[in-house]
Design a protein around this motif. Structure first.
Motif, PDB file in Angstrom:
ATOM      1  N   LYS A  29       0.847  -1.194   0.000  1.00  0.00           N
ATOM      2  CA  LYS A  29       0.000   0.000   0.000  1.00  0.00           C
ATOM      3  C   LYS A  29       0.878   1.237   0.000  1.00  0.00           C
ATOM      4  N   ASP A  31      -0.570   4.453   0.249  1.00  0.00           N
ATOM      5  CA  ASP A  31      -1.214   5.527   0.986  1.00  0.00           C
ATOM      6  C   ASP A  31      -1.912   4.950   2.224  1.00  0.00           C
ATOM      7  N   GLY A  33      -4.902   5.057   3.317  1.00  0.00           N
ATOM      8  CA  GLY A  33      -6.206   4.444   3.083  1.00  0.00           C
ATOM      9  C   GLY A  33      -6.121   3.134   2.319  1.00  0.00           C
ATOM     10  N   HIS A  35      -5.684   2.707  -0.924  1.00  0.00           N
ATOM     11  CA  HIS A  35      -6.318   2.736  -2.230  1.00  0.00           C
ATOM     12  C   HIS A  35      -5.313   2.598  -3.369  1.00  0.00           C
ATOM     13  N   THR A  36      -4.070   2.915  -3.097  1.00  0.00           N
ATOM     14  CA  THR A  36      -3.032   2.786  -4.119  1.00  0.00           C
ATOM     15  C   THR A  36      -2.106   1.659  -3.717  1.00  0.00           C
ATOM     16  N   ARG A  37      -1.978   0.678  -4.586  1.00  0.00           N
ATOM     17  CA  ARG A  37      -1.200  -0.521  -4.295  1.00  0.00           C
ATOM     18  C   ARG A  37      -0.239  -0.759  -5.451  1.00  0.00           C
TER      19      ARG A  37
END
Length: 59
Positions: A29, A31, A33, A35-37
């Motif tokens: 990850k 970020d 949260g 959301h970006t992987r």
């Protein structure tokens, strides 16, 4: 993720199912949260060669 899907030939839902079942690297990850992987190319290549093994669970 598009590159991972291209390399594996899987759909997005298949990729997520394999990650959930601990049968494919989950990536990292970028970020808080999640959301970006991203995935390391070495992990994908090791998976394709049959050399990738999931990390042992910590008790």
């Amino acid at each position: 993720m598009p590159k991972v899907l291209e390399c594996t030939g899987w759909s997005r839902s298949t990729l997520y199912a394999k990650i959930k079942d601990n049968k494919f690297p989950s990536g990292q990850k970028l970020d808080p949260g999640g959301h970006t992987r991203v995935w390391f190319e070495e992990d994908i290549e090791a998976y394709q060669r049959g050399e990738w093994k999931p990390a042992e669970a910590v008790a």
